[in-house]
Write a protein that holds these residues in place. Sequence first.
Motif, mmCIF file in Angstrom:
data_model
loop_
_atom_site.group_PDB
_atom_site.id
_atom_site.type_symbol
_atom_site.label_atom_id
_atom_site.label_comp_id
_atom_site.label_asym_id
_atom_site.label_seq_id
_atom_site.Cartn_x
_atom_site.Cartn_y
_atom_site.Cartn_z
ATOM 1 N N GLN A 31 0.879 -1.258 0.053
ATOM 2 C CA GLN A 31 -0.051 -0.042 -0.014
ATOM 3 C C GLN A 31 0.709 1.294 0.022
ATOM 4 O O GLN A 31 0.398 2.215 -0.607
ATOM 5 N N LEU A 32 2.015 1.179 0.690
ATOM 6 C CA LEU A 32 2.816 2.332 0.735
ATOM 7 C C LEU A 32 3.526 2.485 -0.592
ATOM 8 O O LEU A 32 3.579 3.653 -0.997
ATOM 9 N N GLU A 33 3.882 1.456 -1.270
ATOM 10 C CA GLU A 33 4.555 1.655 -2.527
ATOM 11 C C GLU A 33 3.477 2.156 -3.609
ATOM 12 O O GLU A 33 3.999 2.921 -4.361
ATOM 13 N N ASN A 34 2.212 1.632 -3.296
ATOM 14 C CA ASN A 34 1.376 2.137 -4.311
ATOM 15 C C ASN A 34 0.844 3.538 -3.973
ATOM 16 O O ASN A 34 0.992 4.272 -5.043
ATOM 17 N N LEU A 35 0.981 4.187 -2.840
ATOM 18 C CA LEU A 35 0.556 5.366 -2.768
ATOM 19 C C LEU A 35 2.061 6.480 -3.276
ATOM 20 O O LEU A 35 1.721 7.383 -3.928
ATOM 21 N N ILE A 36 3.244 5.780 -2.956
ATOM 22 C CA ILE A 36 4.276 6.606 -3.648
ATOM 23 C C ILE A 36 4.110 6.673 -5.035
ATOM 24 O O ILE A 36 4.229 7.661 -5.843
ATOM 25 N N LEU A 54 2.968 11.637 8.616
ATOM 26 C CA LEU A 54 2.341 11.703 7.346
ATOM 27 C C LEU A 54 0.766 11.640 7.653
ATOM 28 O O LEU A 54 0.433 10.454 7.997
ATOM 29 N N GLY A 55 -0.014 12.677 7.906
ATOM 30 C CA GLY A 55 -1.437 12.356 8.106
ATOM 31 C C GLY A 55 -2.382 11.996 7.324
ATOM 32 O O GLY A 55 -1.705 11.915 6.063
ATOM 33 N N VAL A 56 -3.463 11.461 7.630
ATOM 34 C CA VAL A 56 -4.223 10.941 6.634
ATOM 35 C C VAL A 56 -4.940 12.143 5.646
ATOM 36 O O VAL A 56 -5.532 11.808 4.814
ATOM 37 N N ASP A 57 -4.736 13.325 5.996
ATOM 38 C CA ASP A 57 -5.172 14.553 5.371
ATOM 39 C C ASP A 57 -4.751 14.517 3.957
ATOM 40 O O ASP A 57 -5.571 14.645 2.899
ATOM 41 N N ILE A 58 -3.479 13.743 3.653
ATOM 42 C CA ILE A 58 -3.166 13.747 2.188
ATOM 43 C C ILE A 58 -4.152 12.884 1.431
ATOM 44 O O ILE A 58 -4.187 13.236 0.189
ATOM 45 N N PHE A 59 -4.789 11.918 1.998
ATOM 46 C CA PHE A 59 -5.790 11.246 1.182
ATOM 47 C C PHE A 59 -6.949 12.232 0.773
ATOM 48 O O PHE A 59 -7.513 11.807 -0.454
ATOM 49 N N PHE A 60 -7.447 12.978 1.687
ATOM 50 C CA PHE A 60 -8.610 13.750 1.332
ATOM 51 C C PHE A 60 -8.104 14.816 0.201
ATOM 52 O O PHE A 60 -8.779 15.038 -0.674
ATOM 53 N N HIS A 61 -6.978 15.222 0.433
ATOM 54 C CA HIS A 61 -6.389 16.308 -0.670
ATOM 55 C C HIS A 61 -6.354 15.588 -2.008
ATOM 56 O O HIS A 61 -6.739 16.432 -3.017
ATOM 57 N N ILE A 62 -5.803 14.321 -2.116
ATOM 58 C CA ILE A 62 -5.735 13.586 -3.275
ATOM 59 C C ILE A 62 -7.011 13.308 -3.916
ATOM 60 O O ILE A 62 -7.694 13.710 -5.178
ATOM 61 N N GLN A 63 -8.117 13.171 -2.993
ATOM 62 C CA GLN A 63 -9.350 12.830 -3.542
ATOM 63 C C GLN A 63 -10.093 14.024 -3.953
ATOM 64 O O GLN A 63 -10.682 14.076 -5.032
ATOM 65 N N ARG A 64 -9.860 15.056 -3.125
ATOM 66 C CA ARG A 64 -10.596 16.589 -3.544
ATOM 67 C C ARG A 64 -9.918 17.001 -4.975
ATOM 68 O O ARG A 64 -10.296 17.716 -5.990
ATOM 69 N N PHE A 88 -7.924 15.398 -7.343
ATOM 70 C CA PHE A 88 -7.657 14.401 -8.279
ATOM 71 C C PHE A 88 -8.863 13.665 -8.616
ATOM 72 O O PHE A 88 -8.860 12.627 -9.499
ATOM 73 N N GLY A 89 -9.882 13.503 -7.605
ATOM 74 C CA GLY A 89 -11.069 12.644 -7.913
ATOM 75 C C GLY A 89 -10.697 11.280 -7.484
ATOM 76 O O GLY A 89 -11.364 10.330 -7.987
ATOM 77 N N ILE A 90 -9.790 10.948 -6.781
ATOM 78 C CA ILE A 90 -9.217 9.373 -6.582
ATOM 79 C C ILE A 90 -9.624 9.143 -5.146
ATOM 80 O O ILE A 90 -8.833 9.752 -4.285
ATOM 81 N N ALA A 91 -10.271 8.235 -4.695
ATOM 82 C CA ALA A 91 -10.622 7.689 -3.590
ATOM 83 C C ALA A 91 -9.443 7.045 -2.835
ATOM 84 O O ALA A 91 -8.519 6.556 -3.536
ATOM 85 N N PRO A 92 -9.366 7.326 -1.519
ATOM 86 C CA PRO A 92 -8.328 6.698 -0.579
ATOM 87 C C PRO A 92 -7.836 5.195 -1.099
ATOM 88 O O PRO A 92 -6.845 4.785 -1.152
ATOM 89 N N VAL A 93 -9.143 4.637 -0.724
ATOM 90 C CA VAL A 93 -8.820 2.833 -1.392
ATOM 91 C C VAL A 93 -8.124 2.713 -2.633
ATOM 92 O O VAL A 93 -7.174 1.944 -2.746
ATOM 93 N N THR A 94 -8.541 3.533 -3.502
ATOM 94 C CA THR A 94 -7.942 3.390 -4.849
ATOM 95 C C THR A 94 -6.633 3.770 -4.879
ATOM 96 O O THR A 94 -5.617 2.996 -5.363
ATOM 97 N N ILE A 95 -5.859 4.886 -4.241
ATOM 98 C CA ILE A 95 -4.672 5.347 -3.996
ATOM 99 C C ILE A 95 -3.375 4.244 -3.458
ATOM 100 O O ILE A 95 -2.518 4.314 -3.755
#
Length: 82
Positions: free
Chosen positions: A8-13, A53-63, A65-72
Amino acid sequence: MEDENRLQLENLICNIVFLRKHFGISRKRMAKLLGIGVTTLQKLEQGILPPRLGVDIFFHIQRNFGIAPVTILTRRLEEEEK
């Protein structure tokens, strides 16, 4: 579970790098879009997980780029692009 977390970390990066390059965004701009500092982004792109590294990064990605946290975390966007 440890292998799953590593994947999951590799996917995020990989996905952060892909999004930045795909949209031609500078590191400075991408860091701002993700709500993190440029140094933190550089560390992420080098495969280094910063101590904080806060979870906020996932909300920023979603807002932005329109990509859900589970997808990233579970898919590689670059592979889907091909």
